[in-house]
Design a protein around this motif. Structure first.
Motif, PDB file in Angstrom:
ATOM      1  N   SER A 106       0.833  -1.201   0.000  1.00 36.07           N
ATOM      2  CA  SER A 106       0.000   0.000   0.000  1.00 36.07           C
ATOM      3  C   SER A 106       0.872   1.257   0.000  1.00 36.07           C
ATOM      4  O   SER A 106       0.519   2.267  -0.603  1.00 36.07           O
ATOM      5  CB  SER A 106      -0.953  -0.005   1.189  1.00 36.07           C
ATOM      6  N   TYR A 107       2.024   1.176   0.692  1.00 29.18           N
ATOM      7  CA  TYR A 107       2.994   2.261   0.607  1.00 29.18           C
ATOM      8  C   TYR A 107       3.391   2.488  -0.845  1.00 29.18           C
ATOM      9  O   TYR A 107       3.326   3.586  -1.373  1.00 29.18           O
ATOM     10  CB  TYR A 107       4.259   1.901   1.383  1.00 29.18           C
ATOM     11  N   LEU A 116       8.932   1.107  -5.796  1.00 28.35           N
ATOM     12  CA  LEU A 116       8.075   0.681  -6.886  1.00 28.35           C
ATOM     13  C   LEU A 116       8.052  -0.845  -6.943  1.00 28.35           C
ATOM     14  O   LEU A 116       8.866  -1.466  -7.618  1.00 28.35           O
ATOM     15  CB  LEU A 116       8.605   1.235  -8.211  1.00 28.35           C
ATOM     16  N   ILE A 117       7.135  -1.429  -6.206  1.00 31.06           N
ATOM     17  CA  ILE A 117       7.057  -2.887  -6.160  1.00 31.06           C
ATOM     18  C   ILE A 117       6.249  -3.373  -7.358  1.00 31.06           C
ATOM     19  O   ILE A 117       5.076  -3.021  -7.510  1.00 31.06           O
ATOM     20  CB  ILE A 117       6.417  -3.365  -4.845  1.00 31.06           C
ATOM     21  N   THR A 128      -2.276 -15.492  -4.143  1.00 30.14           N
ATOM     22  CA  THR A 128      -1.595 -15.313  -5.420  1.00 30.14           C
ATOM     23  C   THR A 128      -2.580 -15.212  -6.571  1.00 30.14           C
ATOM     24  O   THR A 128      -3.788 -15.411  -6.402  1.00 30.14           O
ATOM     25  CB  THR A 128      -0.629 -16.476  -5.670  1.00 30.14           C
ATOM     26  N   ASN A 129      -2.047 -14.899  -7.731  1.00 31.43           N
ATOM     27  CA  ASN A 129      -2.863 -14.748  -8.931  1.00 31.43           C
ATOM     28  C   ASN A 129      -3.944 -13.698  -8.765  1.00 31.43           C
ATOM     29  O   ASN A 129      -5.094 -13.890  -9.179  1.00 31.43           O
ATOM     30  CB  ASN A 129      -3.483 -16.089  -9.340  1.00 31.43           C
ATOM     31  N   LYS A 130      -3.583 -12.629  -8.138  1.00 35.32           N
ATOM     32  CA  LYS A 130      -4.494 -11.494  -8.057  1.00 35.32           C
ATOM     33  C   LYS A 130      -3.667 -10.211  -8.076  1.00 35.32           C
ATOM     34  O   LYS A 130      -2.438 -10.268  -8.138  1.00 35.32           O
ATOM     35  CB  LYS A 130      -5.342 -11.569  -6.784  1.00 35.32           C
ATOM     36  N   VAL A 131      -4.362  -9.110  -8.031  1.00 29.06           N
ATOM     37  CA  VAL A 131      -3.669  -7.827  -8.007  1.00 29.06           C
ATOM     38  C   VAL A 131      -4.008  -7.105  -6.708  1.00 29.06           C
ATOM     39  O   VAL A 131      -5.180  -6.908  -6.399  1.00 29.06           O
ATOM     40  CB  VAL A 131      -4.072  -6.954  -9.221  1.00 29.06           C
ATOM     41  N   ILE A 132      -2.993  -6.746  -5.936  1.00 26.90           N
ATOM     42  CA  ILE A 132      -3.199  -6.018  -4.686  1.00 26.90           C
ATOM     43  C   ILE A 132      -2.504  -4.675  -4.807  1.00 26.90           C
ATOM     44  O   ILE A 132      -1.303  -4.618  -5.072  1.00 26.90           O
ATOM     45  CB  ILE A 132      -2.635  -6.792  -3.479  1.00 26.90           C
ATOM     46  N   ASP A 133      -3.273  -3.623  -4.595  1.00 28.13           N
ATOM     47  CA  ASP A 133      -2.718  -2.269  -4.685  1.00 28.13           C
ATOM     48  C   ASP A 133      -1.917  -2.066  -5.971  1.00 28.13           C
ATOM     49  O   ASP A 133      -0.835  -1.467  -5.954  1.00 28.13           O
ATOM     50  CB  ASP A 133      -1.830  -1.983  -3.464  1.00 28.13           C
ATOM     51  N   GLY A 134      -2.434  -2.589  -7.024  1.00 24.49           N
ATOM     52  CA  GLY A 134      -1.786  -2.364  -8.311  1.00 24.49           C
ATOM     53  C   GLY A 134      -0.597  -3.265  -8.588  1.00 24.49           C
ATOM     54  O   GLY A 134       0.066  -3.124  -9.618  1.00 24.49           O
ATOM     55  N   CYS A 135      -0.322  -4.192  -7.677  1.00 23.99           N
ATOM     56  CA  CYS A 135       0.839  -5.071  -7.858  1.00 23.99           C
ATOM     57  C   CYS A 135       0.390  -6.506  -8.120  1.00 23.99           C
ATOM     58  O   CYS A 135      -0.464  -7.037  -7.404  1.00 23.99           O
ATOM     59  CB  CYS A 135       1.708  -5.011  -6.607  1.00 23.99           C
ATOM     60  N   ARG A 136       0.963  -7.116  -9.124  1.00 28.46           N
ATOM     61  CA  ARG A 136       0.594  -8.492  -9.440  1.00 28.46           C
ATOM     62  C   ARG A 136       1.224  -9.460  -8.441  1.00 28.46           C
ATOM     63  O   ARG A 136       2.403  -9.344  -8.116  1.00 28.46           O
ATOM     64  CB  ARG A 136       1.042  -8.844 -10.861  1.00 28.46           C
TER      65      ARG A 136
END
Lengths: 223, 223
Positions: A106-107, A116-117, A128-136
């Motif tokens: 989230s940071y 930039l993660i 897994t296999n999802k997107v959290i806060d814009g990150c795969r």
DNA sequence: GGATGTGAAAGTCTTCACAGCG
DNA sequence: CGCTGTGAAGACTTTCACATCC
């Protein structure tokens, strides 16, 4: 006979690099606020150090300020940005999507500079296999392939202590050159990989000790 | 003429205290695994330091090991526990129930040693007046009264940088003597309050730098 | 023999203090 | 004047090396 490029012979200490990163953050704010120039003692105040320290640190990157006017904010910021690697340039991988991992995601998502993660890994299929806060988010089995594919050189380890060394080994083999390690265990890696440990529990115990016992004065090492 | 009690005159450095906390953690594991004795070089391996460093650190707490057999795990652990403040003894407050705050709460809930967060504060009403991971969450308006009531001496600041100084001031006035500060801003407090800064972004930038540039060797300062 | 305990050396980091300049 | 740039001093940490003991 071209002019010799920066020799870069003198190697700069870890502490100094950390403070330079702080100066950059502060200067980013100053420039945003349209400040023209800044004195070493002003920077010192805003980062919790001494003016002499600031001047010595800026010396190593060859910054120059004029007496009585101080340093030009914009120019200094540019020098720092050139010296340190531009934030956001380096892609970062995260291993371990627990509470801490999600906090870091989230940071990464909100903060403007650095952090930039671009890929996260976990062993639990439901994470897994999802997107959290814009990150795969990927399963850990795909760690090597994703790291290589995206040419990622920096990683954050946020897994339980027992798993940290194994993860670190795999990261190193996959080509990662720098690791921020939140697991409370030392990582044994070839010296070509830089490791920065952040041990929250240890920090807390330090504070508990000094809060209870002797009154050490406030020191800002920010590490 | 009673025997002079431990003078405790020599004040021990922050770095040393940090390592002692690590040794305690390692020894807790060793004792759990029924190890009888341990050598300085074994401790060094498990904490990422040198054997000489371990021996010197243990010197300051007056630990004694026998040559060829090393240190008695149980006895050494007891010495460390007496010297450092017993974990769980000190109650800890958390200010800021964002992603990071919640990660710390879940740690506090699960981990066995240290990190006993007994009260959390936030400014957002939807985060307060509930229990998260066994920890009661209050509105920040009640900070002073709860801290005093529960006699809390240690706090963790996990709020945005702009709010950190204000929170720190209030904590100090309420009687807090030690703070772990996750906000990327220096706290200006009287020297009677010990501050430990953890600046994740700065650590990441350090790693990015060393990953890209010169190959500094792995160092374990764990801060 | 192999470990601990520790004075002394070596190394690292920070602060001092002052020349020089705008 | 007040601030920068920097050699030199000072403070702090770590490592070495060796006497000592089981």
């Amino acid at each position: 006979m071209s002019a010799p490029s920066y020799p870069e012979a003198i190697l700069i200490s870890e502490r100094t690099i950390g403070r330079l990163a702080q100066y950059r953050r502060i200067l980013t704010e100053l420039v945003r606020d349209n400040l023209e120039t800044v004195h070493s003692h002003q920077l010192a105040l805003r980062c919790g150090g001494s003016a002499a320290q600031v001047r010595r640190d800026l010396m190593v990157i060859g910054a120059e300020g004029s007496p009585n006017k101080g340093y030009k904010c914009a120019k200094l910021l540019a020098s720092l940005a050139e010296f340190l690697t531009q934030p956001g340039t380096q892609k970062v991988a995260l291993v371990g999507i627990g509470n801490l991992g999600r906090a870091l995601l989230s940071y990464s998502h909100k903060q403007q500079p650095g952090l930039l993660i671009v890929a996260a890994f976990d062993i639990a299929p439901d994470k897994t296999n999802k997107v959290i806060d814009g990150c795969r988010c990927f399963h850990i089995d795909t760690l090597e392939s994703v790291i290589k594919e995206q040419n990622i050189k920096v990683a954050i380890i946020a897994v339980p202590g027992e798993a940290a060394q194994l993860v670190a080994d795999r990261l190193a083999i996959a080509g990662v050159r720098g690791i921020v390690n939140f697991a409370p265990a030392p990582l044994h890696l070839p010296p070509s990989v830089f490791v920065e440990n952040i041990d929250v529990t240890m920090s807390l115990e330090k504070v508990v000790y000094f809060a209870a016992k002797g009154t050490q004065s406030e020191r800002n090492k920010s590490a």
